[in-house]
Design an enzyme around this catalytic site. Structure first.
Site, PDB file in Angstrom:
ATOM      1  N   GLU A 114       0.847  -1.202   0.000  1.00 39.26           N
ATOM      2  CA  GLU A 114       0.000   0.000   0.000  1.00 39.26           C
ATOM      3  C   GLU A 114       0.876   1.244   0.000  1.00 39.26           C
ATOM      4  O   GLU A 114       2.058   1.179   0.332  1.00 39.26           O
ATOM      5  CB  GLU A 114      -0.863   0.035   1.279  1.00 39.26           C
ATOM      6  N   LYS A 116       2.344   4.450   1.676  1.00 42.16           N
ATOM      7  CA  LYS A 116       2.527   4.918   3.052  1.00 42.16           C
ATOM      8  C   LYS A 116       2.173   6.399   3.041  1.00 42.16           C
ATOM      9  O   LYS A 116       2.943   7.236   2.568  1.00 42.16           O
ATOM     10  CB  LYS A 116       3.962   4.692   3.521  1.00 42.16           C
ATOM     11  N   ASP A 118       1.574  10.083   4.212  1.00 41.98           N
ATOM     12  CA  ASP A 118       2.273  10.916   5.181  1.00 41.98           C
ATOM     13  C   ASP A 118       1.273  11.844   5.880  1.00 41.98           C
ATOM     14  O   ASP A 118       1.047  12.965   5.450  1.00 41.98           O
ATOM     15  CB  ASP A 118       3.348  11.728   4.445  1.00 41.98           C
ATOM     16  N   TYR A 230      -6.926   2.052   6.445  1.00 42.31           N
ATOM     17  CA  TYR A 230      -6.192   0.888   5.945  1.00 42.31           C
ATOM     18  C   TYR A 230      -6.176  -0.303   6.903  1.00 42.31           C
ATOM     19  O   TYR A 230      -5.489  -1.280   6.648  1.00 42.31           O
ATOM     20  CB  TYR A 230      -4.759   1.257   5.577  1.00 42.31           C
ATOM     21  N   LYS A 317      10.890   2.864   2.826  1.00 45.81           N
ATOM     22  CA  LYS A 317      10.949   4.325   2.763  1.00 45.81           C
ATOM     23  C   LYS A 317      11.568   4.771   1.446  1.00 45.81           C
ATOM     24  O   LYS A 317      12.618   4.264   1.044  1.00 45.81           O
ATOM     25  CB  LYS A 317      11.797   4.868   3.918  1.00 45.81           C
ATOM     26  N   CYS A 411      29.528  38.643  17.843  1.00 43.44           N
ATOM     27  CA  CYS A 411      28.111  38.308  17.646  1.00 43.44           C
ATOM     28  C   CYS A 411      27.531  39.197  16.540  1.00 43.44           C
ATOM     29  O   CYS A 411      27.677  40.422  16.599  1.00 43.44           O
ATOM     30  CB  CYS A 411      27.349  38.511  18.951  1.00 43.44           C
ATOM     31  N   CYS A 414      24.807  41.573  18.658  1.00 44.52           N
ATOM     32  CA  CYS A 414      25.158  42.534  19.712  1.00 44.52           C
ATOM     33  C   CYS A 414      26.647  42.879  19.708  1.00 44.52           C
ATOM     34  O   CYS A 414      27.099  43.652  20.542  1.00 44.52           O
ATOM     35  CB  CYS A 414      24.731  42.011  21.083  1.00 44.52           C
ATOM     36  N   CYS A 429      27.618  33.374  21.743  1.00 43.88           N
ATOM     37  CA  CYS A 429      27.567  34.760  22.193  1.00 43.88           C
ATOM     38  C   CYS A 429      27.238  34.647  23.667  1.00 43.88           C
ATOM     39  O   CYS A 429      26.239  34.045  24.046  1.00 43.88           O
ATOM     40  CB  CYS A 429      26.463  35.509  21.448  1.00 43.88           C
ATOM     41  N   CYS A 434      21.810  39.800  25.002  1.00 42.97           N
ATOM     42  CA  CYS A 434      21.821  39.919  23.536  1.00 42.97           C
ATOM     43  C   CYS A 434      20.383  39.859  23.018  1.00 42.97           C
ATOM     44  O   CYS A 434      19.665  38.886  23.293  1.00 42.97           O
ATOM     45  CB  CYS A 434      22.655  38.787  22.943  1.00 42.97           C
TER      46      CYS A 434
HETATM   47  S1  IVH Z   1      -0.184   0.006   8.836  1.00 39.89           S
HETATM   48  C1  IVH Z   1       0.918  -2.136  12.585  1.00 39.89           C
HETATM   49  N1  IVH Z   1      -0.570   1.165   6.509  1.00 39.89           N
HETATM   50  O1  IVH Z   1       2.832   4.799   9.022  1.00 39.89           O
HETATM   51  C2  IVH Z   1       0.598  -1.489  11.323  1.00 39.89           C
HETATM   52  N2  IVH Z   1       0.429   2.436   8.254  1.00 39.89           N
HETATM   53  O2  IVH Z   1       5.178   3.726  11.196  1.00 39.89           O
HETATM   54  C3  IVH Z   1       0.819  -0.043  11.327  1.00 39.89           C
HETATM   55  N3  IVH Z   1       0.923   4.753   7.655  1.00 39.89           N
HETATM   56  O3  IVH Z   1       1.772   4.833  12.353  1.00 39.89           O
HETATM   57  C4  IVH Z   1       0.061   0.728  10.400  1.00 39.89           C
HETATM   58  N4  IVH Z   1       0.184   4.640   5.591  1.00 39.89           N
HETATM   59  O4  IVH Z   1       0.509   6.272  10.711  1.00 39.89           O
HETATM   60  C5  IVH Z   1      -0.103   1.298   7.769  1.00 39.89           C
HETATM   61  N5  IVH Z   1      -0.963   2.067   4.419  1.00 39.89           N
HETATM   62  C6  IVH Z   1      -0.524   2.201   5.659  1.00 39.89           C
HETATM   63  C7  IVH Z   1       0.009   3.425   6.135  1.00 39.89           C
HETATM   64  C8  IVH Z   1       0.488   3.494   7.449  1.00 39.89           C
HETATM   65  C9  IVH Z   1       0.729   5.418   6.507  1.00 39.89           C
HETATM   66  C10 IVH Z   1       1.549   5.321   8.860  1.00 39.89           C
HETATM   67  C11 IVH Z   1       0.824   5.038  10.150  1.00 39.89           C
HETATM   68  C12 IVH Z   1       1.810   4.340  11.049  1.00 39.89           C
HETATM   69  C13 IVH Z   1       3.113   4.653  10.380  1.00 39.89           C
HETATM   70  C14 IVH Z   1       4.041   3.471  10.526  1.00 39.89           C
END
Ligand code: IVH
Length: 679
Positions: A114, A116, A118, A230, A317, A411, A414, A429, A434
């Site tokens: 899936e 991830k 943010d 999710y 990542k 500095c 000042c 400083c 300051c």
């Molecule tokens: S699964 C135990 N699925 O990423 C399973 N997490 O460090 C944990 N996140 O805290 C979550 N997209 O906030 C899962 N498709 C996804 C995600 C996801 C973002 C975030 C989530 C979690 C962090 C993992």
């Protein structure tokens, strides 16, 4: 028997829910806005005539009027774990190997990959189809209740959609997912905030997380929060697979990201990760990686979890995003502790969700090592939420006349001579008066993670310091006596002054650990402040503590202990604390010590960890022990109940043996974690 009115009301609600779903979740409306508005008006009218028939799941009840004063702690029924990270193919193959080793031999493993997302994770609890509570992740064990704010998000159902022929009961479920903001919406919000002179959010994630913690749900309702769910947990059912759960979540009315893929093996997973990374820049929202999950829930259960993360899932990542830009100038900035650090002023460039115009250069050694000069074309990088950094200089495009950077002797604000402590690269400083230091200290004090005084930002602090209205922190709490003077200051209207004064009053409710952090003691960051506050529980006890006693707190080392003693040794600091106490700030922890989760082996016992652990990081083991009610200290004394000795344990183990303290190894610790109730 429901009356005609009740039937009419319920039918209108059902229609509105269905149209909300089509409009917000599917983004495929089937009626005009006028038709929709008419349904809502009809419902509102009937509800106004029959207020006794209003139920919390009515679509008219999304936005409450009450302010959330405190976000109540909620203990997660099942801890909200985080994910271990992988950064390359090799680590992904390792993950695959570990899974195969833990499962019965020859068993096939399917993965779901899936996005991830943010954002900020959220946990939603539905009982008998109705949204009961929504909570933030918090520390994974205890989160904060944000139900009233989450209810305002139209893509989150207040009542689960009725789905036919489901093989599950789903009577008490938890749905987890991510709340975020689309990049465009985040930019629009920031533009508006800039116009109103409000603090800008650093990135879309912060803007989503910040919005979820607003006190007024009416303001939250206006913010464009988005979400993808999710994870489905239903203790009363035997759920089968992650793929089925995602499809189930869709049927129940949730937004689920359709970009997920089922893979038969790790080779395929890796291809999908590459594919996702290539999609990254064309999405409307930010993703920072892929999440790989074992599809079968049965296998997930066999695999279980260690400490903070499940064994059945891992994050991949993406590489930090990079961009090219030019250094306009290198300036020296004075921090609140007097540290003078170089900062590169950049030609503004858009990178990973925000426009970057500055990058920290840390110190002169870093500049020399990378040979960074003014006018250079450079590669900058932003990984996660860290401040952007300069990765490399494009030497081929360097101006021949450019010269290496020289550190200043005085500095830049000042003009007092700078001090370079032995064994440090940093420059300081040393003038406590300051103006730059004073301003930075106020900025820190009022910042979101400290006293969180909305409206008291950089520009206003500069102005108030220059006008002599702010000299010490305590002056902030006397500004209310100067309301008229403030209103007369150019560009400060009556409304913004009142907002500011309200925010200042509100800040008095901040807990002790935030106040301690706000004081700006050197080396006392947010985490350290929390540890000190929890251990000593009041400023009086903290002030009394000797250096040794300070070092007994887990992870408090010599430099922090020395710095704390130094701070409380200064008369002027004690005076400020007295004034702040008088103003009504919290200098003790209000709540009694967190009650432990039932009486168990760990409750109230003191543990010292030493040596290398193989199944946990130190931090994980520590969190688990504390969650079970144990206390962690750094040094062994006769008061220590147990020393956990990992591999190559050294002097602490020797001391434990000498003092006759119980010693256990990692395997015994794991057994105790699995069955903490037994003595
Ligand atoms: S699964 C135990 N699925 O990423 C399973 N997490 O460090 C944990 N996140 O805290 C979550 N997209 O906030 C899962 N498709 C996804 C995600 C996801 C973002 C975030 C989530 C979690 C962090 C993992």
């Amino acid at each position: 028997m429901p009356s005609e009115i009740e039937k009419k009301i319920e039918s209108l609600r059902e229609q509105i829910r269905e149209h909300d779903y089509k409009y917000y979740v599917l983004t495929e409306p089937t009626i005009s806005d006028e038709e929709y508005d008419k349904l809502v008006k009809d419902l509102e009218k009937l509800e106004a005539e029959h207020p006794e028939l209003i139920t919390p799941d009515s679509p008219t009840q999304r936005v409450g009027k009450d302010l959330t004063k405190d976000f109540k702690p909620v203990k997660h029924k099942i801890p909200m774990l985080s994910l271990a990270n992988t950064y390359n193919e090799e680590e992904l193959y390792d993950f695959d190997r570990r899974i195969k080793e833990a499962l019965p031999e020859g068993e096939k493993v399917e993965y779901i990959v899936e996005f991830k997302i943010d954002g900020a994770s959220v946990s939603l609890n539905y009982v008998n189809g109705l949204l009961k509570t929504a909570a933030t992740r918090g520390d994974g064990i205890v989160g904060e209740e944000i139900t009233n704010n989450v209810r305002t998000i139209r893509t989150i159902p207040l009542r689960l959609k009725k789905a036919n022929n489901l093989p599950y009961k789903l009577n008490d479920i938890e749905v987890r997912g991510e709340i975020f903001m689309n990049i465009k919406d985040f930019e629009r919000l920031n533009e508006e905030r800039e116009k109103n002179g409000e603090k800008l959010f650093a990135n879309p994630r912060n803007s989503a997380a910040g919005t979820l913690k607003l006190q007024d749900p009416q303001v939250v309702a206006k913010r464009p929060l988005n979400n993808f769910m999710y994870m489905l947990i239903s203790p009363g059912d035997e759920l089968r697979s992650q793929q089925e759960n995602l499809e189930l979540l869709k049927k129940l009315g949730f937004k689920v990201n359709d970009n997920y893929r089922k893979c038969a093996g790790m080779d395929e997973v890796i291809k999908v990760c590459e594919e996702f990374e290539a999609m990254r820049d064309s999405l409307e929202y930010e993703i920072d990686g892929a999440v790989i999950k074992v599809n079968s829930i049965k296998q997930q259960n066999i695999l279980g979890s260690i400490a903070k993360s499940p064994r059945w899932a891992v994050a991949f990542k993406f590489k930090a995003k990079q961009a090219f830009t030019t250094i306009k100038e290198i300036v020296w900035q004075v921090g609140r502790t007097g540290s003078v650090t170089p900062v590169a002023e950049l030609e503004p460039v858009f990178l990973a969700g925000s426009t970057i115009s500055r990058a920290t250069l840390h110190n002169i050694d870093e500049i020399k090592r990378k040979d960074i000069r003014e006018g250079d074309k450079v590669v900058i990088e932003k990984g996660g939420d860290v401040i952007p950094k300069i990765v490399a200089v494009v030497l081929s495009e360097r101006n021949k006349e450019s010269k290496p950077v020289e550190p200043p002797d005085v500095c830049p604000v000042c003009a007092s001579p700078l001090f370079n402590p032995p064994d440090e690269v940093a420059l300081y400083c040393e003038n406590p008066e300051c103006p730059a230091q004073i301003k930075r200290r106020f900025e820190h004090f009022s910042s979101r993670t400290a006293m969180d005084i909305e409206g008291l930002g950089e520009a206003l602090i500069d102005l108030l310091v220059e006008k002599g209205l702010l000299k010490t922190y305590a002056d902030i709490y006397h500004l209310k006596e100067k309301r008229d003077e403030l209103i007369n200051i150019e560009r400060l209207g009556e409304k913004s002054v009142d907002n500011l004064l309200n925010a200042i009053e509100e800040s008095k409710k901040k807990p002790f650990d935030k106040v301690l952090f706000a004081l700006g003691i050197r080396y006392v960051g947010e985490g350290v402040a929390k540890k000190l506050a929890e251990h000593f529980r009041s400023i009086d006890e903290l002030m009394k503590a000797s250096e040794e006693e300070l070092m007994e707190v887990y992870e408090i080392g010599e430099s922090i202990a020395k710095s704390v003693k130094l701070f409380f040794g200064k008369k002027e600091n004690l005076e400020i604390i007295k004034l702040l106490e008088k103003a009504g700030l919290n200098f003790k922890l209000e709540k009694p010590k967190e009650s432990t989760p039932g009486d168990n082996f760990f409750s109230g016992k003191t543990f010292v960890l030493t040596g290398k652990l193989n199944n946990f990081t130190r931090e994980d083991a520590k969190d688990k022990i504390t969650a079970l009610g144990g206390i962690i200290t750094s040094s062994v004394s006769k008061n220590t109940d147990y020393v956990v000795a990992g591999e190559k344990a050294g002097s602490k183990l020797v001391k434990a043996k000498k003092l006759g303290v119980n010693v256990i190894d990692e395997n015994e610790l794991i057994k105790l974690f699995n069955n903490p109730s037994k003595e």
